[in-house]
Motif scaffolding. Structure first.
Motif, mmCIF file in Angstrom:
data_model
loop_
_atom_site.group_PDB
_atom_site.id
_atom_site.type_symbol
_atom_site.label_atom_id
_atom_site.label_comp_id
_atom_site.label_asym_id
_atom_site.label_seq_id
_atom_site.Cartn_x
_atom_site.Cartn_y
_atom_site.Cartn_z
ATOM 1 N N ARG A 748 0.710 -1.104 0.266
ATOM 2 C CA ARG A 748 0.162 -0.061 -0.151
ATOM 3 C C ARG A 748 0.988 1.378 0.255
ATOM 4 O O ARG A 748 2.069 1.214 0.225
ATOM 5 N N SER A 749 0.530 2.309 -0.419
ATOM 6 C CA SER A 749 1.043 3.698 -0.522
ATOM 7 C C SER A 749 2.175 3.693 -1.203
ATOM 8 O O SER A 749 3.398 4.157 -0.815
ATOM 9 N N LEU A 750 2.335 2.888 -2.370
ATOM 10 C CA LEU A 750 3.595 2.910 -3.244
ATOM 11 C C LEU A 750 3.607 4.063 -3.867
ATOM 12 O O LEU A 750 2.996 4.991 -3.841
ATOM 13 N N PHE A 751 5.098 4.302 -4.324
ATOM 14 C CA PHE A 751 5.442 5.388 -4.978
ATOM 15 C C PHE A 751 4.981 5.507 -6.400
ATOM 16 O O PHE A 751 4.633 4.490 -7.186
ATOM 17 N N ALA A 752 4.370 6.828 -6.871
ATOM 18 C CA ALA A 752 3.734 6.805 -8.105
ATOM 19 C C ALA A 752 4.925 7.067 -9.238
ATOM 20 O O ALA A 752 5.560 8.157 -9.061
ATOM 21 N N ALA A 753 4.942 6.032 -9.978
ATOM 22 C CA ALA A 753 6.181 6.110 -11.023
ATOM 23 C C ALA A 753 5.768 6.435 -12.414
ATOM 24 O O ALA A 753 6.586 6.738 -13.213
ATOM 25 N N ASP A 754 4.445 6.751 -12.504
ATOM 26 C CA ASP A 754 3.879 7.083 -13.984
ATOM 27 C C ASP A 754 3.263 8.272 -14.071
ATOM 28 O O ASP A 754 2.609 8.968 -12.720
ATOM 29 N N SER A 755 3.163 8.867 -15.041
ATOM 30 C CA SER A 755 2.726 10.260 -15.199
ATOM 31 C C SER A 755 1.079 10.376 -14.746
ATOM 32 O O SER A 755 0.670 11.460 -14.480
ATOM 33 N N THR A 756 0.493 9.555 -14.646
ATOM 34 C CA THR A 756 -0.798 9.285 -14.422
ATOM 35 C C THR A 756 -0.857 9.244 -12.877
ATOM 36 O O THR A 756 -2.022 9.740 -12.427
ATOM 37 N N GLY A 757 0.036 9.232 -12.179
ATOM 38 C CA GLY A 757 -0.053 9.337 -10.763
ATOM 39 C C GLY A 757 -0.197 8.002 -9.962
ATOM 40 O O GLY A 757 -0.368 7.818 -8.989
ATOM 41 N N LEU A 758 -0.187 6.904 -10.854
ATOM 42 C CA LEU A 758 -0.158 5.460 -10.488
ATOM 43 C C LEU A 758 0.908 4.646 -11.003
ATOM 44 O O LEU A 758 1.938 5.363 -11.590
ATOM 45 N N SER A 759 0.978 3.570 -10.392
ATOM 46 C CA SER A 759 1.965 2.644 -11.051
ATOM 47 C C SER A 759 1.514 1.149 -11.575
ATOM 48 O O SER A 759 0.250 0.988 -11.302
ATOM 49 N N ASP A 760 2.275 0.417 -11.956
ATOM 50 C CA ASP A 760 2.077 -0.933 -12.611
ATOM 51 C C ASP A 760 3.119 -1.862 -11.641
ATOM 52 O O ASP A 760 4.238 -2.177 -12.073
ATOM 53 N N PRO A 761 2.885 -1.932 -10.610
ATOM 54 C CA PRO A 761 3.872 -2.483 -9.701
ATOM 55 C C PRO A 761 3.893 -4.114 -9.608
ATOM 56 O O PRO A 761 2.877 -4.827 -9.897
ATOM 57 N N PHE A 762 5.220 -4.441 -9.463
ATOM 58 C CA PHE A 762 5.589 -5.977 -9.199
ATOM 59 C C PHE A 762 6.527 -5.957 -8.349
ATOM 60 O O PHE A 762 7.290 -4.996 -8.241
ATOM 61 N N ALA A 763 6.703 -7.056 -7.501
ATOM 62 C CA ALA A 763 7.919 -7.169 -6.499
ATOM 63 C C ALA A 763 8.772 -8.335 -6.959
ATOM 64 O O ALA A 763 8.335 -9.605 -7.585
ATOM 65 N N ARG A 764 10.031 -8.208 -6.872
ATOM 66 C CA ARG A 764 11.100 -9.164 -7.151
ATOM 67 C C ARG A 764 11.568 -9.509 -5.918
ATOM 68 O O ARG A 764 12.259 -8.512 -5.248
ATOM 69 N N ILE A 812 13.686 -7.664 -0.965
ATOM 70 C CA ILE A 812 12.360 -7.461 -1.687
ATOM 71 C C ILE A 812 12.314 -5.983 -2.445
ATOM 72 O O ILE A 812 12.496 -5.058 -1.864
ATOM 73 N N GLU A 813 12.398 -5.971 -3.744
ATOM 74 C CA GLU A 813 12.478 -4.915 -4.573
ATOM 75 C C GLU A 813 11.110 -4.757 -5.350
ATOM 76 O O GLU A 813 10.696 -5.700 -5.684
ATOM 77 N N ILE A 814 10.449 -3.532 -5.401
ATOM 78 C CA ILE A 814 9.470 -3.091 -5.780
ATOM 79 C C ILE A 814 9.630 -2.237 -7.231
ATOM 80 O O ILE A 814 10.485 -1.283 -7.094
ATOM 81 N N TYR A 815 8.991 -2.864 -8.276
ATOM 82 C CA TYR A 815 9.311 -2.075 -9.674
ATOM 83 C C TYR A 815 8.087 -1.595 -10.404
ATOM 84 O O TYR A 815 6.885 -2.230 -9.945
ATOM 85 N N ASP A 816 8.261 -0.686 -11.052
ATOM 86 C CA ASP A 816 6.853 -0.254 -11.948
ATOM 87 C C ASP A 816 7.110 -0.820 -13.418
ATOM 88 O O ASP A 816 8.504 -0.570 -14.022
ATOM 89 N N GLN A 817 6.385 -1.586 -13.891
ATOM 90 C CA GLN A 817 6.509 -2.173 -15.348
ATOM 91 C C GLN A 817 6.397 -1.136 -16.156
ATOM 92 O O GLN A 817 5.093 -0.482 -16.311
#
Length: 1712
Positions: A748-764, A812-817
């Motif tokens: 929850r409360s992840l970093f907004a990585a896209d210009s829409t203010g949302l992200s497409d997150p996955f965890a590695r 655990i690292e969280i990335y934005d696809q």
């Protein structure tokens, strides 16, 4: 084959706030390697006045200086106590550490005509001390001035000032400036931090600088080769000197040319007050260069760490000891981009140098003659420091994973350095060699010490190996590589020589261990509280019991008392640490018994204080062995580093003293030390480190896991064995096959990585050399993966018990696809799994593991939380058959993805979530197009609901359907509830949808409907509750009509003379008294309280509802102050109204909508403001569906839980804005002032009150009201701005504040118009609301479905089984008063009661869009709102500023007496003075008036009968004279000043040809000055020096006063002496009275004064010769004259004898 060794400790970088920058940082949170972030900071200084300045009749000016920035006040003429009230702002944009070290210097200089005169005195304080104060400020404090060049002189005067330091996000809560005369007790209000004595002494700080070593090369070797070719000598490439900065002073040593090992043996002496108000001394080694000197390394000496101010304390002392300096890499480059690391900013990434210094402090005796400031003195002798020992550092790299893919294609090796040992690639400069050359370019080095001719040990020819062999990385996955250290683990070992000061590190380790235990325990307690588990108090008691380790510390720390090289600081610190540790133990013991469930939180705070103290004690100011640096090198280029404190890996045979990571495998993350990507991990290594004396070497491998075989370099027979160069793992029986399950539930409360203010997150997830990823979830900041990741057949080595207790770490690292390009990094977290060995049962209490939240970090900032659980299961002999089956709900859509198993996933219940859709506000454009048809989508745990579409956002931004609901399965445990996502989309043509903005509600707890509180229901049915509210408590004690028989004082003010400002100032007085309860102005300015009771003349009561001050019975005092304090008052809030009433979100909430990428590190907070694209207004209510909901008959099913809320149809409102004043505005003009005016913006209405700007004011008084008609919801945001008026160009915005009027209007707190404390139909306290109290009460009862109100006889009113009683003597509008009583106590009504907004004034911060987070001033205002469909309100209150009243002060100087005689008569030598008196009102120096001269007074008596006349404008409430004048001849308009009413009288000696001589002066505060003595004899100097004991009078009450007052001046000893007395008469008249009975100045008409009866001086010229002869004969040459006369007589007798002798003899002879 992969394998892993477990770690002991992981380092995580975290954000450090400003407050933390001032407190010791816990050692296991290493600071960010980045250079510190630039922070906007502001220093605010208000210079109010100065007093008791040393000097006669001076023209003083104050200079305020912060760092290099200087600002000056205006110059005040002829006064020792000038009044300025000038405000200065200093803006900085520097890192916190730099800001805290800046010095605030306040200095006063006296000016002589046009030349800047001499310095009177200065006061110095560092900014860090100000910031560490409560509220980051000193308010109305007196700075004591002293002269550093003349330390024998003592105090040079006082400057009263306000000093504040504001960083981003700080709010300064300034007490209201009600009365400037409250802080007259100078000694009790000195500008000093708490604990610093008022009497500070001068001291000398002796800093001795002996030598340095290990300096890096600072010039290019090209130049050196050229020089060598020409001159034939090879010089060292550095020219060092040492520079020291302390308390604004600077000292330097000499420059040692071309020297890597400079020896100075010099000392620098600073003279400064003690204790100093500057915390740190900055010591810097610099390289002298013809172009630009650069810093080699910097060390800060914190005086708090080398001294102790306790009863058994000690003065600052240090060494002789080495201090290590760290900074940028040792490679020389012409432009070092990391130079600021050498300036002491940020964590150093490499060892730079070490410096041998000592510090001593000597308190000076002011009478000693030789006082010097910063000087340099040659020293003799070299200090005796301890012997040098040989240290041995061993390290083994067991694993290197997570190598960044960018460097994965080149060979990689690791380098370990300790000090200047082990550094190979930087062209290192070695000190004198010890040992022989080894392989490569390595030389063994040693420290320079007194006896360097030591015998080498047996293995002295041992070559150090500081780097691992280069190796090419192997691919792990598409992001990371790893180094194939499988069976062979490379090792390094370094021999180095340092002083044996291990005891210091041991003591630090003992204290750190205690602090670690305490911190872990406190974290446990806080986790218990956070997760709402039971009995946190039991755990806290256990923690406090464990923290008592003083006896253990005592026994260990005293072990080797006679160790050589112990300094005074070592001995004193040992005593201090023993005392503190023992004290903490005793306090903890005492606290244990007081820990109860109710006090847990308070006790945790106290325990946190213990922790802070322990961490502070653990920091050793005298360094010994330098820290160890591990560098990853790729292709000869430094890539990433880690810094390991040497104390953490230092060996000791005693467990408590041993470093926490010594002989253990630890996980270290290497990161770039600099640049914007400083937080990215470049590699993760598992490393084993051991540091100890060479003679302890036998133990260095003892901590390794079993099963390693050493591979050594063979040296031939008979030679000593060297340490291993690598380790091979041989014991296969210690091999474990592990089955690993990672349960990734949600984030929850992840970093907004896209210009829409949302992200497409996955965890590695990384474990050992393997990694796996979760699925990608599109467009969310709160993903619920609900996924099980399985790692099969992971091989681990080591002891089973170690593996169970200290398992390996998981990353655990969280990335934005992203569809194009590589995935963006969003954050990282670490976890430790729960381990189950094959012989253990898989069951409670440890298994299955519970889901836990893990904090995700992105660089220095937090970037969300992840909910997960991790387990390691050993595969036993039966294979996977022994393991629990992987079961769980099957999901056909998700294919092979396994969900989290049932035992671990939370237990779910069915919840219903009702959503109130109210409206959307302030939506910004999306892709340049305006939002026209928005819709809100609500989603939680995969389910959701959509709002109705708003057909035309511009026309009406509210929703047509208010309430919708959906049902969803949520965890029983409320802490595990997933976030609720709010998204706003704009529906465009052709079925297109555009995302406008989104918000994730992370915590739903406040929206959970708990059902009616049973006790609350019972409360109203248990019978009738009587609330007897007496007149004092309730503010009902109205002013009663006076009977005719009551006598009235003739000077008492009439109620008609009171206005709104009377009420306002009474309110402020109430507020200031609450803020300063120790000072009771009512007691101070009026008769004592017991007298009040006896006279029973009035009673002052502070009412808790509205802060009223109530007048009762009649007044028998003449003071206006009393009358003002006896009026009804408002509630004055020192902050925004929203903060008092929970943002008015009692039922209608505002959710900010975000869009755009989140910001990184330094600008993260900035961009959060910029990312807001609008607001969604609405609310949520959730409850379990199974709940048996009680419904009453009037329940509207369409509205669900949102019953009785108003409609959201458009409504017309009259908004009335009152702006009272602004304070502490940011200057907008070059002259440090501003010309402010108000601008109002509400909807389409914009009002700029430009023509009423206030010239050159930073604290303008506006007193304005504005009426605006608006329609909610279209126009609901009110913006009140303050602009600076400019004659040319556009006006500048100073600051603005925004109010959400809609939430106020609909709030149950009824913020439309404040409820007054008292009801009045007319007068200054008139009722403003169009609804009377009875109507308001009736409506509230109806809305809340309450029974009542029922008005009964005898002043009773009944509401819902509660009876309120109030006094009934008031003859009119009785019910209104009764209703008002209930409204003021509405919060006491059960079920629906809440606090109603009282009649108030709110103080709001002004902000500027370009300077977010920093206040630009404050504004005092309030807003009333009246619906247009109801009765029209009355006219707006008149709050225009009071006009000053005209007065005339007539001062008649009758006589003087005992005036000092200044002149000597040339002929007669007689003492005399030609006396005249000068007078003026403060602020009107140009209107000075002089009497005529009384010539030749030989007794000090002067007769004048001379009248001074001073007309002035005066504000009674503020007790200030108002002066309007142009600042200069070029000024455009007049500026208004407010100055205390003070009369200055001076006595002078008139001279014909030279300047007149000043003899003495007195300043009388017209509001409060000593009553004049009846006779000259009774007039003493005590009237000035001992004012507190004297009876005081005010000319505004007495009107006419006559008496004798003393003239005083300071003598050479700087003490007051009496220089004369004046008989004067003061007569105060109002302007009208003065016009009716005018009087002339001097002795002129009208009402002329008669001429004084002075001794006749008309024959003076004639009498002078006779007087001169008389003086010569009778006074000066009296005895000489007698001798001459006697001699003449004797001569005459002798002449007569000689003349008559012959004749007489002849007569005798002849017998004639």
């Amino acid at each position: 084959m992969s394998q892993l060794f477990w770690r002991q400790r992981t380092w995580i970088v975290r954000a450090c706030s400003w407050e933390e920058a001032l407190t010791p940082t816990p050692s296991h949170w290493p600071q960010s390697p980045l250079s510190p972030l630039m922070c906007p900071t502001r220093g605010n200084v208000t210079v109010i006045e100065a007093r008791q300045l040393v000097g006669l009749n001076m023209d003083p000016m104050v200079c305020v200086e912060i760092g290099e920035d200087k600002k000056y006040t205006s110059m005040k003429e002829s006064t020792n106590c000038p009044y300025y009230n000038e405000y200065f702002v200093f803006d900085f944009h520097v890192p916190p550490d730099v800001m805290f070290d800046k010095i605030l210097k306040i200095s006063v200089s006296r000016h002589i005509k046009l030349l800047i005169g001499t310095l009177v005195g200065t006061f110095k304080l560092d900014v860090g001390t100000i910031y560490s104060q409560p509220e980051h400020q000193f308010y109305h404090k007196w700075a004591l001035l002293s002269d550093p060049d003349d330390i024998t002189a003592g105090c040079k005067g006082y400057v009263k000032c306000d000093v504040a330091v504001v960083a981003k996000g700080d709010t300064i809560k300034t007490p209201h400036k009600a009365n400037e005369s409250d802080e007259d007790d100078i000694e009790g209000n000195l500008l000093l931090p708490e604990g610093v004595p008022a009497e500070r002494q001068w001291a000398r700080y002796y800093l001795k600088i002996y030598r340095a070593e290990g300096l890096p090369r600072m010039n290019t070797s090209i130049m050196a080769n050229v020089k060598k070719a020409f001159i034939g000598e090879n010089k060292d490439l550095v020219d060092p000197y040492v520079q020291v900065l302390f308390a604004g002073q600077k000292g330097k040593t000499s420059i040692q040319k071309s020297c890597y090992e400079p020896i100075w043996n010099e000392q620098i002496v600073f003279t400064e007050m003690f204790p100093p108000l500057c915390r740190r001394m900055k010591i810097q080694i610099r390289d002298s260069d013809k172009v630009n000197d650069v810093a080699i390394g910097t060390h800060f000496l914190d005086l708090r760490k080398i001294s102790n101010d306790g009863d058994k304390g000690f003065l600052p002392t240090l060494g002789p000891a080495w201090v290590n300096m760290y900074g940028s890499t040792r490679t020389y480059t012409l432009m070092d981009e990391y130079q600021e690391l050498n300036e002491g900013l940020g964590e150093g990434v490499s060892f730079r140098a070490r410096l041998l210094i000592s510090l001593g402090v000597e308190i000076l005796d002011p009478s000693s003659p030789d006082i010097t400031s910063s000087t340099e003195v040659q020293l003799e002798g070299v200090p005796n420091i301890s012997e040098v020992e040989e240290f041995f550092l061993f390290g083994s790299f067991l694993e290197a994973t997570m190598v960044d893919r960018k460097i994965g294609d080149k060979p990689i090796n690791f380098e370990v350095t300790i000090g200047y040992y082990g550094n190979e690639i930087d062209g290192v400069v070695q000190p004198k060699t010890k040992g022989k050359k080894g392989d490569g370019d390595e030389e063994e080095t040693e420290l320079i010490h007194n006896d360097s001719e030591e015998e080498l040990e047996d293995d002295g020819d041992l070559t150090s190996v500081a780097t691992t062999p280069p190796m090419k990385p192997v691919i792990t996955d598409r992001n990371y590589f790893h180094l194939p250290y499988f069976e062979r683990k490379p090792c390094i070992y370094i021999k180095s020589w340092w002083q044996d000061q291990r005891r210091r590190l041991y003591n630090a380790n003992i204290i750190d261990n205690t602090a670690d235990k305490l911190e872990d325990g406190l974290n446990d307690v806080q986790e218990i509280i956070k997760t709402e588990k039971t009995y946190p108090e039991r755990r806290l008691r256990g923690v406090l019991e464990d923290s008592n380790s003083s006896s253990q510390f005592l026994s260990l720390a005293n072990k080797d008392q006679n160790q050589s090289g112990r300094t005074k600081l070592d001995r004193e610190r040992l005593k201090l640490c023993l005392a503190e540790v023992e004290s903490i133990g005793q306090q903890a013991k005492a606290m244990r018994s007081q820990v109860k469930k109710s006090t847990v939180r308070d006790k945790i705070k106290l325990a946190q204080n213990f922790l802070t103290k322990l961490r502070f004690l653990a920091v050793e100011p005298q360094h010994s062995v330098p820290d160890v640096f591990i560098w990853m090198i790729s292709n000869g280029k430094r890539i990433a580093y880690a810094r390991v404190p040497s104390k953490d890996i230092l060996f000791s045979s005693t467990d408590e003293e041993r470093g926490k990571d010594c002989g253990k495998v630890k996980t270290i993350f290497l990161r770039k030390g600099f640049g914007p990507a400083g937080w990215t991990v470049q590699s993760k290594i598992e490393i084993y480190l051991w540091l100890g004396l060479n003679k302890q070497r036998k133990d260095y491998l003892s901590g390794l896991p079993n099963g390693f075989e050493e591979n050594r370099l063979s040296k031939g027979p008979g030679l000593p064995m060297s340490p291993p160069i690598s380790l091979t793992y041989m014991m296969t029986e210690q091999l474990y096959f592990i089955f690993k399950k990672f349960h990734m539930y949600q984030a929850r409360s992840l970093f907004a990585a896209d210009s829409t203010g949302l992200s497409d997150p996955f965890a590695r997830v990384f474990f050992s050399t393997q990694s796996q990823v979760t699925e990608v979830l599109a467009e969310t900041l709160c993903p619920t993966w609900d996924q099980l990741l399985v790692f099969e057949n992971v091989e681990l080595f080591g002891e089973a018990s170690e593996l169970r207790d200290d398992p390996p770490i998981i990353v655990i690292e969280i990335y934005d696809q992203d569809t194009v390009g590589k995935a963006d990094f969003m954050g990282r977290t670490f976890a430790k799994p729960i381990v189950k060995m094959a012989d253990e049962h898989y069951g409670p209490p440890r298994f299955p593991p519970q889901l836990e939240y893990y904090q995700i970090y992105r660089g220095n900032c937090t970037a969300g939380e992840m909910l997960a659980a991790f387990e390691l299961l050993q595969i036993g002999p039966n294979g996977k058959a022994d393991l629990p089956p992987i079961d769980g709900p099957t999901d056909m859509d998700r294919g092979p993805i396994l969900p989290v198993p049932l035992g671990i996933r939370p237990v779910l219940s069915k919840y219903r979530i009702e959503v109130l859709f109210w409206g959307l506000r302030d939506l910004k454009r999306v892709n340049l197009a305006q939002v026209d048809r928005p819709r809100v989508d609500i989603e939680c745990a995969g389910k959701g609901v959509q709002s109705a579409l708003i057909p035309n956002y511009k026309k009406n931004p509210n929703f047509s359907t208010l309430v919708k609901w959906f049902e969803v399965d949520l965890p029983e445990n409320e802490l595990l509830h997933p976030p609720l996502n709010i998204r706003v989309v704009d529906c465009r043509a052709f079925g297109r949808y555009t995302l406008v903005g989104s918000n994730a509600v992370t915590s739903l707890r406040k929206f959970i409907y708990r059902g009616a509180n049973k006790q609350a229901n019972n409360y109203s049915t248990t019978g009738i509750n009587y609330s007897h509210i007496d007149d004092d408590k309730d503010g009902k004690g109205k002013k009663k009509k006076r009977k005719k028989g009551d006598e009235m004082e003739e000077e008492e003010l009439d109620e008609s003379m009171l206005d709104w400002w009377s009420k306002y100032f009474a309110s402020i007085e109430t507020l200031t008294e609450k803020k300063r309860p120790a000072v009771d102005s009512v007691e101070r300015k009026k008769p004592k309280l017991d007298e009040l009771k006896v006279q029973n003349s009035f009673l002052v009561v502070h009412d808790d509802t509205g802060g009223s001050v109530i007048l009762k019975k009649r007044i028998k005092f003449k003071s206006i102050y009393i009358f003002v304090c006896s009026v009804f008052s408002n509630k004055v809030y020192a902050k925004e109204l929203e903060s008092e009433f929970d943002n008015f979100e009692d039922w209608l909430h505002s959710f900010n909508l975000f869009r755009g990428k989140g910001g990184d590190d330094d600008d993260q907070n900035v961009t959060d403001e910029d990312r807001v694209v609008g607001k969604f207004k609405g609310s949520l209510c959730m409850y379990k569906v199974s709940d048996d909901m009680s419904r009453d008959m009037s329940f509207d099913s369409n509205m669900g839980m949102f019953q009785n809320i108003p409609h959201n149809d458009p409504i017309n409102i009259l908004v009335r804005i009152y702006v009272i004043r602004a304070t502490d505005l940011h200057p907008a003009d070059i002259n440090g002032k501003a010309d402010p005016y108000i601008a109002i913006r509400l909807g389409k209405t914009e009002i700029k009150d430009k023509e009423n700007y206030i010239s050159k004011q930073l604290n303008p008084l506006f007193g304005k009201s504005f009426d605006v008609e608006v329609t909610f919801p279209m126009d609901s945001t009110l913006t009140v701005s303050i602009y600076d008026w400019d004659l040319v160009g556009t006006d500048d915005l100073i600051g603005e504040t925004k109010l959400d009027l809609e939430n106020r209007f609909y709030s149950k707190h009824r913020a439309t118009c404040g409820v007054a404390c008292n009801y009045a139909i007319h007068g200054y306290n008139v009722w403003r609301d169009p609804m009377k109290p009875t109507h308001i009460l009736a409506k509230l009862c109806k809305d809340g479905k309450l029974d009542g109100p029922h008005y009964g006889p005898g002043g009773r009113v009944k509401v819902e089984n509660r009876v309120f009683m109030a006094p009934t003597e008031i003859e009119d509008e009785n019910d209104e008063h009764l209703a008002l009583t209930v409204l003021n106590h509405w919060a006491e009504i059960p079920r629906v009661g809440c606090k109603l907004v009282p009649e108030h004034v709110e103080t709001r911060p002004l902000l500027h869009p370009d300077k977010p987070g920093i206040e630009q001033g404050r504004i005092e205002m309030w807003v009333d709102m009246f619906p247009k469909d109801m009765t029209a309100p009355g006219p707006a209150l008149d709050i225009s500023p009071r006009k000053p009243k005209k007065f005339e002060l007539r001062v008649i100087v009758w006589n003087t007496d005992e005036v000092v005689l200044e002149d000597d008569d040339i002929f007669t030598g007689e003492k005399s003075s030609d006396i005249f008196v000068r007078g003026w009102l403060k602020g009107q120096q140009e209107d000075k008036q002089d009497t005529d001269v009384h010539y030749h007074s030989i007794t000090g008596e002067g007769n004048f009968n001379w009248r001074f006349v001073y007309p002035f404008d005066y504000l009674m409430a503020e007790e200030k004279i108002v002066i309007s004048k142009k600042e200069s001849m070029f000024a455009w308009d007049e500026t208004e000043y407010k100055i205390p009413a003070r009369l200055n009288l001076q006595v002078w000696d008139a001279d014909h040809f030279s300047a007149d001589d000043f003899l003495g002066a007195i300043e009388l505060d017209l509001n409060r000055f000593p009553r004049g003595a009846k006779t000259a004899k009774q007039c003493t100097i005590e009237m000035v020096t001992n004012e507190a004991e004297m009876p005081m009078v005010s000319i505004f009450k007495q009107k006419r006063i006559k008496g004798w007052w003393p003239f005083v001046a300071r003598n050479e000893e700087d003490e007051f002496e009496l220089t004369g007395k004046v008989e004067a008469e003061l007569h105060l008249l109002t302007g009208e009275e003065a016009e009716k009975s005018p009087a002339g100045e001097g002795r002129n008409e009208p009402e002329p004064l008669e001429k004084p009866n002075r001794p006749d001086t008309s024959l003076l010229w004639f009498l002078t010769p006779f007087k001169a002869i008389k003086h010569l004969v009778c006074t000066q040459y009296k005895w000489l004259a007698i001798k001459i006369v006697t001699a003449l007589l004797l001569l005459a007798m002798l002449a007569l004898f000689l003349y008559s002798m012959p004749g007489y003899m002849v007569k005798k002879m002849l017998g004639a």
